[in-house]
Write a protein that holds these residues in place. Structure first.
Motif, PDB file in Angstrom:
ATOM      1  N   ALA A  56       0.976  -1.247   0.042  1.00 46.31           N
ATOM      2  CA  ALA A  56       0.140   0.036  -0.100  1.00 46.31           C
ATOM      3  C   ALA A  56       0.839   1.381   0.029  1.00 46.31           C
ATOM      4  O   ALA A  56       0.437   2.229  -0.703  1.00 46.31           O
ATOM      5  CB  ALA A  56      -0.977  -0.009   1.283  1.00 46.31           C
ATOM      6  N   ALA A  57       2.002   1.131   0.859  1.00 44.23           N
ATOM      7  CA  ALA A  57       2.862   2.450   0.694  1.00 44.23           C
ATOM      8  C   ALA A  57       3.521   2.783  -0.582  1.00 44.23           C
ATOM      9  O   ALA A  57       3.778   3.844  -0.990  1.00 44.23           O
ATOM     10  CB  ALA A  57       3.868   2.223   2.143  1.00 44.23           C
ATOM     11  N   TYR A  58       3.909   1.340  -0.934  1.00 41.54           N
ATOM     12  CA  TYR A  58       4.788   1.694  -2.517  1.00 41.54           C
ATOM     13  C   TYR A  58       3.794   2.157  -3.475  1.00 41.54           C
ATOM     14  O   TYR A  58       4.099   2.834  -4.207  1.00 41.54           O
ATOM     15  CB  TYR A  58       5.394   0.306  -2.655  1.00 41.54           C
ATOM     16  N   GLU A  59       2.562   1.576  -3.415  1.00 41.21           N
ATOM     17  CA  GLU A  59       1.553   2.041  -4.388  1.00 41.21           C
ATOM     18  C   GLU A  59       1.159   3.425  -4.080  1.00 41.21           C
ATOM     19  O   GLU A  59       0.952   4.388  -5.308  1.00 41.21           O
ATOM     20  CB  GLU A  59       0.392   1.173  -4.427  1.00 41.21           C
ATOM     21  N   GLU A  60       0.928   3.968  -2.942  1.00 46.07           N
ATOM     22  CA  GLU A  60       0.931   5.367  -2.821  1.00 46.07           C
ATOM     23  C   GLU A  60       2.099   6.203  -3.217  1.00 46.07           C
ATOM     24  O   GLU A  60       1.791   7.276  -4.118  1.00 46.07           O
ATOM     25  CB  GLU A  60       0.536   5.661  -1.284  1.00 46.07           C
ATOM     26  N   LEU A  61       3.068   5.747  -3.112  1.00 49.53           N
ATOM     27  CA  LEU A  61       4.250   6.727  -3.585  1.00 49.53           C
ATOM     28  C   LEU A  61       4.283   6.732  -5.065  1.00 49.53           C
ATOM     29  O   LEU A  61       4.846   7.612  -5.778  1.00 49.53           O
ATOM     30  CB  LEU A  61       5.565   6.012  -2.810  1.00 49.53           C
ATOM     31  N   ALA A  62       4.281   5.419  -5.727  1.00 51.55           N
ATOM     32  CA  ALA A  62       4.085   5.604  -7.159  1.00 51.55           C
ATOM     33  C   ALA A  62       3.140   6.320  -7.612  1.00 51.55           C
ATOM     34  O   ALA A  62       3.352   7.207  -8.619  1.00 51.55           O
ATOM     35  CB  ALA A  62       3.628   3.906  -7.839  1.00 51.55           C
ATOM     36  N   MET A  64       2.221   9.054  -6.354  1.00 51.63           N
ATOM     37  CA  MET A  64       2.798  10.581  -6.185  1.00 51.63           C
ATOM     38  C   MET A  64       3.832  11.029  -7.324  1.00 51.63           C
ATOM     39  O   MET A  64       4.216  11.750  -7.377  1.00 51.63           O
ATOM     40  CB  MET A  64       3.247  10.501  -4.852  1.00 51.63           C
ATOM     41  N   GLY A  65       4.351   9.878  -7.960  1.00 50.75           N
ATOM     42  CA  GLY A  65       5.286  10.038  -8.761  1.00 50.75           C
ATOM     43  C   GLY A  65       6.748   9.752  -8.390  1.00 50.75           C
ATOM     44  O   GLY A  65       7.544  10.193  -9.079  1.00 50.75           O
ATOM     45  N   LEU A  66       6.674   9.416  -7.283  1.00 50.70           N
ATOM     46  CA  LEU A  66       8.119   9.119  -6.459  1.00 50.70           C
ATOM     47  C   LEU A  66       8.750   7.800  -6.545  1.00 50.70           C
ATOM     48  O   LEU A  66      10.067   7.703  -6.819  1.00 50.70           O
ATOM     49  CB  LEU A  66       7.864   9.205  -4.976  1.00 50.70           C
ATOM     50  N   LEU A  67       8.056   6.568  -7.063  1.00 53.17           N
ATOM     51  CA  LEU A  67       8.525   5.438  -7.358  1.00 53.17           C
ATOM     52  C   LEU A  67       7.803   5.053  -8.871  1.00 53.17           C
ATOM     53  O   LEU A  67       7.039   5.456  -9.068  1.00 53.17           O
ATOM     54  CB  LEU A  67       8.104   4.405  -6.059  1.00 53.17           C
ATOM     55  N   ASN A  68       8.934   4.250  -9.286  1.00 50.95           N
ATOM     56  CA  ASN A  68       8.487   3.684 -10.607  1.00 50.95           C
ATOM     57  C   ASN A  68       8.300   2.148 -10.545  1.00 50.95           C
ATOM     58  O   ASN A  68       9.401   1.481 -10.231  1.00 50.95           O
ATOM     59  CB  ASN A  68       9.483   4.087 -11.470  1.00 50.95           C
ATOM     60  N   PRO A  69       7.114   1.409 -10.491  1.00 50.33           N
ATOM     61  CA  PRO A  69       6.875  -0.072 -10.182  1.00 50.33           C
ATOM     62  C   PRO A  69       7.327  -0.444 -11.925  1.00 50.33           C
ATOM     63  O   PRO A  69       7.077  -0.424 -12.756  1.00 50.33           O
ATOM     64  CB  PRO A  69       5.595  -0.212  -9.977  1.00 50.33           C
ATOM     65  N   ARG A  70       8.126  -1.735 -11.693  1.00 51.62           N
ATOM     66  CA  ARG A  70       8.435  -2.244 -12.765  1.00 51.62           C
ATOM     67  C   ARG A  70       8.094  -3.886 -12.756  1.00 51.62           C
ATOM     68  O   ARG A  70       8.396  -4.492 -11.557  1.00 51.62           O
ATOM     69  CB  ARG A  70      10.037  -2.238 -13.062  1.00 51.62           C
TER      70      ARG A  70
END
Length: 462
Positions: A56-62, A64-70
């Motif tokens: 949930a935290a990683y998806e929220e940051l993604a 926000m444009g801060l993380l890129n999921p691959r």
């Protein structure tokens, strides 16, 4: 990654704490651009929280444009973070929570889907869909490159008209609209029949994705408690006498999600009288229809599609991915729905509709259903016995279909149970997801197809 410590006394849940700490670390340069984040499993183990909370935290940051999921690789710090998002409407928080819940269900992961709304693919593979898809694609008349018709593939609608007739639902093929699954059907009806601010009735508990669609559309939801034999009609009538004037009532007569319960004949008659007296339309989502008998009580059977709109589809018995559903309604409403469908999606896939037609007419579908019903009934018996042995309390004494709605013997919050289950390798939707207002709940939905030794071992420990 810099050291991270969550505050066990904070009122914020772990995922929100983690999101804020990681956001700060990224914006302060403590996490270098392009660096890979710790794996969900590793970080969850390090912090002593569920993998769902880390996801949930990683998806929220993604977002926000801060993380890129691959896909298949993990999450990476963006080299050029996008600017922070503008504040979003408060109601979207609940919608995004449900979207994340659904994503955890549909995307590949190692969790056993014990709370899933669908059967395991192994239970459906006897239909040999690959063969039917190849057969349809090989036909000279297969519509692979062009749009289909507005209502959908005509031969399939003819077959559906015959199937509905066996259930006592009298309509023509011109009163049937093919859709891209039940969610698409619900979206069409919301857009067609409601305006922002309209009041609609929903069941509590009920289908969580419906609640999200209504939130996004600006509807005002009024919950009607679900009982073991259908909606609480005393509560509904009290609301109506008090001046409530809903446009629609979204419900499930048969094999209700999540409780597994079904509407009684007496309540069916009384509900239709209320709809007539107070001028509202009932949307009856019968997506689990093929697990019930043709003689089971259906509102559209009694009403003749005057005050009832009937929905169903094949995502539960043929394939969740092919996405073929349908709406049966009175002719004027059906034509309006067809026009709205043209504006939203132009048409649906005629190729897929041809494949479903072939399965229904040449794919031994009725034999497939007989086998599915037997396996589901056996699963009901086995899972009920297991839960009873473990002291769980069930919502209804006896149900059919794939769901059992029950609560922990100590009344433990199902969100905590879902998080504990995720840490142990099992996926459940907490009971709060099935509440229109996302209120805390001790109830949990079990899918009877996922009775495994591992699940039995986990249940014995909680």
């Amino acid at each position: 990654m810099p050291p991270i410590a969550l505050d066990p006394h904070s009122p914020l849940p772990p995922q929100q704490q983690l999101c804020r700490l990681l956001q700060q670390a990224i914006q302060q340069g403590q996490l270098a651009a392009g660096s890979k984040m710790a794996s969900i499993r590793a970080l969850a183990a390090q912090l002593g929280i569920s993998r769902y909370a880390v996801l949930a935290a990683y998806e929220e940051l993604a977002g926000m444009g801060l993380l890129n999921p691959r896909h298949g690789s993990g999450y990476y710090v963006r080299a050029n973070p996008t600017p922070p998002r503008q504040a979003r409407p408060a109601h979207l928080d609940q919608v995004l929570d449900v979207a994340l819940l659904i994503r955890g269900l549909v995307e590949p992961n190692n969790l056993l889907k014990c709370g899933s709304g669908a059967l395991p693919k192994e239970w459906l593979q006897g239909l040999d869909l690959h063969r039917h898809l190849r057969s349809v694609a090989a036909r000279p008349g297969a519509n692979v490159y062009c749009y289909g018709s507005a209502l959908g593939y005509a031969p399939l609608r003819d077959v559906l008209q015959q199937r509905l007739a066996r259930r006592g639902i009298d309509c023509s093929a011109e009163q049937i609209l093919l859709t891209a699954g039940s969610t698409h059907s619900l979206e069409l009806l919301i857009r067609c029949c409601c305006a922002t601010g309209d009041t609609v009735l929903v069941e509590a508990p009920g289908y969580y994705n419906l609640f999200s669609l209504l939130h996004l559309s600006g509807m005002a939801m009024q919950a009607v408690p679900r009982q073991a034999d259908g909606p609480d009609l005393d509560a509904l009538e009290s609301l109506l006498r008090g001046g409530l004037r809903p446009r629609l009532f979204f419900m499930q007569s048969l094999l209700h999600n999540p409780t597994g319960s079904s509407l009684s004949w007496s309540k069916a008659h009384r509900l239709l009288r209320l709809a007539e007296n107070y001028d509202f339309t009932i949307v009856d989502d019968d997506i689990y229809s093929d697990f019930a008998t043709d003689q089971a009580p259906r509102l559209a059977n009694l009403d003749g599609l005057q005050r009832v709109v009937y929905l169903s589809g094949f995502s539960k018995t043929i394939s969740s991915d092919l996405r073929v559903g349908y709406i049966a309604a009175a002719a004027p409403l059906l034509q309006t729905l067809a026009r709205v469908k043209l504006m939203i999606s132009i048409t649906t896939s005629e190729f897929i509709e041809q494949a479903i037609y072939q399965v229904l007419t040449h794919g031994h579908y009725e034999r497939h259903l007989t086998q599915l019903r037997k396996r589901v009934a056996d699963g009901q018996d086995s899972m009920r016995q297991l839960l009873s042995t473990c002291g769980w309390h069930t919502f209804a004494a006896a149900t059919q279909g794939m769901f059992i709605w029950c609560r922990h013997p100590a009344g433990k919050d199902s969100l905590l149970l879902a998080q504990e289950a995720a840490a142990a390798g099992f996926w459940f939707a907490p009971g709060s997801a099935f509440d229109p207002d996302h209120q805390p709940s001790a109830w949990l939905r079990f899918n009877v197809a996922y009775d495994t030794l591992e699940l039995r071992a986990w249940l014995s420990t909680i």
